[in-house]
Design an enzyme around this catalytic site. Structure first.
Site, PDB file in Angstrom:
ATOM      1  N   GLU A   1      45.375  51.190  27.747  1.00  0.00           N
ATOM      2  CA  GLU A   1      44.548  50.146  28.452  1.00  0.00           C
ATOM      3  C   GLU A   1      45.351  49.681  29.787  1.00  0.00           C
ATOM      4  O   GLU A   1      44.688  49.631  30.891  1.00  0.00           O
ATOM      5  CB  GLU A   1      44.237  49.045  27.584  1.00  0.00           C
ATOM      6  CG  GLU A   1      43.294  47.947  28.374  1.00  0.00           C
ATOM      7  CD  GLU A   1      43.015  46.788  27.091  1.00  0.00           C
ATOM      8  OE1 GLU A   1      42.035  47.174  26.642  1.00  0.00           O
ATOM      9  OE2 GLU A   1      43.941  45.938  26.966  1.00  0.00           O
TER      10      GLU A   1
ATOM     11  N   ASP B   1      43.589  30.521  19.421  1.00  0.00           N
ATOM     12  CA  ASP B   1      45.066  30.259  19.290  1.00  0.00           C
ATOM     13  C   ASP B   1      46.104  31.433  19.073  1.00  0.00           C
ATOM     14  O   ASP B   1      47.272  31.426  18.979  1.00  0.00           O
ATOM     15  CB  ASP B   1      45.512  29.399  17.914  1.00  0.00           C
ATOM     16  CG  ASP B   1      44.782  27.955  18.376  1.00  0.00           C
ATOM     17  OD1 ASP B   1      44.646  27.580  19.305  1.00  0.00           O
ATOM     18  OD2 ASP B   1      44.106  27.460  17.361  1.00  0.00           O
ATOM     19  N   ALA B   2      45.403  32.439  19.702  1.00  0.00           N
ATOM     20  CA  ALA B   2      46.330  33.694  19.497  1.00  0.00           C
ATOM     21  C   ALA B   2      45.807  34.741  20.446  1.00  0.00           C
ATOM     22  O   ALA B   2      45.079  35.524  20.382  1.00  0.00           O
ATOM     23  CB  ALA B   2      46.250  34.398  18.229  1.00  0.00           C
TER      24      ALA B   2
ATOM     25  N   ALA C   1      38.547  43.574  18.964  1.00  0.00           N
ATOM     26  CA  ALA C   1      38.629  42.357  18.780  1.00  0.00           C
ATOM     27  C   ALA C   1      40.229  41.946  18.362  1.00  0.00           C
ATOM     28  O   ALA C   1      40.291  42.137  17.141  1.00  0.00           O
ATOM     29  CB  ALA C   1      37.439  41.946  17.745  1.00  0.00           C
TER      30      ALA C   1
ATOM     31  N   ARG D   1      36.116  44.514  64.729  1.00  0.00           N
ATOM     32  CA  ARG D   1      35.785  42.944  65.274  1.00  0.00           C
ATOM     33  C   ARG D   1      36.709  42.634  66.448  1.00  0.00           C
ATOM     34  O   ARG D   1      37.913  42.736  66.021  1.00  0.00           O
ATOM     35  CB  ARG D   1      36.190  42.115  63.971  1.00  0.00           C
ATOM     36  CG  ARG D   1      36.127  40.730  64.270  1.00  0.00           C
ATOM     37  CD  ARG D   1      34.820  40.008  64.346  1.00  0.00           C
ATOM     38  NE  ARG D   1      35.199  38.465  64.305  1.00  0.00           N
ATOM     39  CZ  ARG D   1      34.220  37.591  64.843  1.00  0.00           C
ATOM     40  NH1 ARG D   1      33.165  38.228  65.144  1.00  0.00           N
ATOM     41  NH2 ARG D   1      34.496  36.384  64.753  1.00  0.00           N
TER      42      ARG D   1
ATOM     43  N   GLN E   1      40.772  36.750  54.256  1.00  0.00           N
ATOM     44  CA  GLN E   1      41.247  35.826  55.233  1.00  0.00           C
ATOM     45  C   GLN E   1      41.153  36.770  56.663  1.00  0.00           C
ATOM     46  O   GLN E   1      40.508  36.131  57.590  1.00  0.00           O
ATOM     47  CB  GLN E   1      42.670  35.922  54.938  1.00  0.00           C
ATOM     48  CG  GLN E   1      43.219  34.893  56.243  1.00  0.00           C
ATOM     49  CD  GLN E   1      42.788  33.505  56.172  1.00  0.00           C
ATOM     50  OE1 GLN E   1      42.492  33.070  55.011  1.00  0.00           O
ATOM     51  NE2 GLN E   1      43.069  33.038  57.085  1.00  0.00           N
TER      52      GLN E   1
ATOM     53  N   GLN F   1      49.197  41.308  65.595  1.00  0.00           N
ATOM     54  CA  GLN F   1      50.221  41.705  64.552  1.00  0.00           C
ATOM     55  C   GLN F   1      49.984  40.887  63.303  1.00  0.00           C
ATOM     56  O   GLN F   1      50.504  41.423  62.122  1.00  0.00           O
ATOM     57  CB  GLN F   1      51.645  41.485  65.214  1.00  0.00           C
ATOM     58  CG  GLN F   1      52.803  42.348  64.414  1.00  0.00           C
ATOM     59  CD  GLN F   1      53.970  41.920  65.229  1.00  0.00           C
ATOM     60  OE1 GLN F   1      54.343  41.092  65.870  1.00  0.00           O
ATOM     61  NE2 GLN F   1      55.058  42.907  64.856  1.00  0.00           N
TER      62      GLN F   1
ATOM     63  N   ILE G   1      35.898  38.586  23.592  1.00  0.00           N
ATOM     64  CA  ILE G   1      35.938  39.902  23.399  1.00  0.00           C
ATOM     65  C   ILE G   1      34.996  40.565  24.547  1.00  0.00           C
ATOM     66  O   ILE G   1      33.935  40.596  24.698  1.00  0.00           O
ATOM     67  CB  ILE G   1      35.626  40.175  22.022  1.00  0.00           C
ATOM     68  CG1 ILE G   1      36.390  39.351  21.198  1.00  0.00           C
ATOM     69  CG2 ILE G   1      35.579  41.763  21.601  1.00  0.00           C
ATOM     70  CD1 ILE G   1      37.955  39.498  21.223  1.00  0.00           C
TER      71      ILE G   1
END
Lengths: 381, 82
Positions: free
Chosen positions: A244, A130-131, A125, A270, A338, A281, A158
């Site tokens: 992390e 605001d932080a 946590a 495909r 895409q 290309q 969190i």
């Protein structure tokens, strides 16, 4: 310089990929739709040792170095289509690491075994409304109180918040103008009076990962629940965040590899205008760019992990890994969709979930803008 | 150049460059004055570990060990003695 992984690392990674494909993917569409965390899969991952990879055997861990751990996380996110689960596991590992690196012996003995076994779920946590990136602006306080500290404040977004049994909370303990000196880290368990978690937040992606606000209202914490020493919070945060960022980048790399292989296979099979679309290309260039990102991403992750294993600070490299892999993930997911065309846009293809998931990558654990600030600040400008 | 002087030169050139002339003696408060902030400490740690081939244990990562040049020198002396 040897770029080859060891036979043991390869064997471990292959076993994790097989495990993930066989055990973790069933019902992912429904869990994603329902924002559902699956404890059964969490425990399966814990049982094969994911939560404890990098911890000493005496606590039930696997005693692996970070390079091996990174390889395992990459294999897990490659085989497991539930990226939210993988990121929840990374949070678990990072919480354990803070206790392992900075905790007192009795804290390690008490909290590491249930974190490693997955029996208890851990959360970190730090963020507040605001932080976010500006950790120093946090308002949560831990004021000295008889026998310990009284914690007050609200944390936001969190990871593992709604399901956490153990929370590592960063709070202000001093009156200094410099937050860097003020922050301390505390262990709070879910039974603690005055602690509560809010309900899971609905998110665009990573919906199986649980996020919420955490409320600390006159929460009395015994002095022995402080991690390290008073005022050490920013150091603990700085150390944890390097781990992390490297582990998250490894997670993104596994996803990228999975999407790349899916896309290559699609481009080979495909057919349009009488030939596979991979022969055009415009398509093959996108696939070449995917491969470039994967190869370069792997190199910077391996370097950052190697640095940590050698006890070399990896602030810049872990930030480079985070920013490069997270932005590459977004680009690869978008290009894969895409190339798959209308089929890619359908839920059935599974790519749209990876696209939605990818948007969190450049935001969490320090947004790309913050990573660039760090890299610039440490570039002797 | 002794340890204190090398640390002082690093701080002057890398942590407060471009902010005008600042006098830093061995006891100048580096954290409260804002000379070392949360990113600056990472830069300082990298410098110390590289320049002095020091391995700083997690238990030594505390503001008290970096709040002045004197404190940093004391930390390095301790690490050398160990």
């Amino acid at each position: 310089m040897d770029f080859k992984t060891t036979n043991e690392q390869d064997l471990l990674a292959n076993n994790i990929i097989k495990f993930a494909r066989n055990e973790l993917n069933e019902g992912i569409e429904q869990r994603d739709a329902n924002s559902e965390f699956n404890r059964r899969e969490w425990h399966k991952c814990a049982e094969i040792g994911i939560c404890g990879l990098t911890f000493p055997e005496e606590y039930g861990g696997g005693n692996a170095d970070l390079s091996t751990t990174v390889n395992c996380i990459r294999a897990l996110s490659y085989g497991c289509q539930d990226t939210g689960l993988v990121l929840a596991l990374i949070t678990q590992i990072c919480c354990g690491l803070q206790l392992h690196l900075f905790g007192k012996d009795n804290q390690k003995e008490k909290y590491l075994p249930p974190i490693i076994s997955g029996e208890k779920i851990a959360a970190q946590a730090i963020s507040e409304s605001d932080a976010g990136s500006d950790v120093g602006s946090m308002r949560t306080t831990a004021i000295p109180h008889p026998n310990g500290y009284r914690l007050n404040g609200t944390k936001m977004y969190i990871t593992n918040g709604p399901i956490a049994d153990i929370v590592l909370v960063i709070a202000k303990t001093g009156q200094s103008q410099m937050a860097f000196r003020n922050l301390s880290c505390f262990i709070v368990t879910k039974e603690t009076s005055g602690f509560s978690s809010e309900t899971n937040l609905e998110k665009m992606g990573l919906r199986t990962m649980q996020n919420s606000g955490l409320i600390f209202e006159n929460c009395d914490i015994p002095a022995e629940q402080i991690v390290g020493n008073e005022g050490q919070g920013m150091f603990i945060f700085n150390e944890m965040i390097e781990w992390e960022r490297i582990l998250m980048a490894a997670c993104y790399l596994g996803v990228m590899q999975r999407i790349y292989e899916t896309t290559v296979n699609y481009a080979k099979t495909r057919n349009q205008f009488g030939k596979p679309i991979g022969q055009f290309q415009a398509v093959s260039s996108k696939i070449a760019d995917m491969r470039i990102k994967i190869e370069l991403g792997k190199l910077i992750i391996d370097k950052a992990a190697w640095q940590k294993d050698q006890k070399i600070r990896s602030t810049v490299e872990s930030s480079i890994a985070k920013v490069f892999l997270s932005e590459s993930l977004k680009k690869i997911c978008a290009d894969a969709l895409q190339i798959h065309g209308a089929y890619g846009y359908m839920k059935e293809a599974g790519i749209e979930r990876d696209v939605r998931n990818s948007f969190a990558a450049t935001i969490s654990s320090g947004a790309s803008e913050i990573q660039r600030n760090i890299i610039a600040k440490l570039s002797n400008l | 150049m002794n340890t204190s002087e090398e640390v002082r030169q690093f701080i002057l050139s890398e942590l407060i460059n471009g902010t005008g002339s600042v006098d830093i003696d061995d006891e100048t408060e580096l954290i409260e004055s804002g000379i070392i902030d949360s990113l600056g400490i990472m830069k300082l740690l990298t410098f110390i570990e590289t320049k002095f081939a020091a391995k700083i244990d997690e238990s030594e990562l505390m503001p008290e060990n970096f709040h002045s040049i004197d404190a940093i020198r004391a930390l390095l002396n301790r690490l050398n003695n160990n």
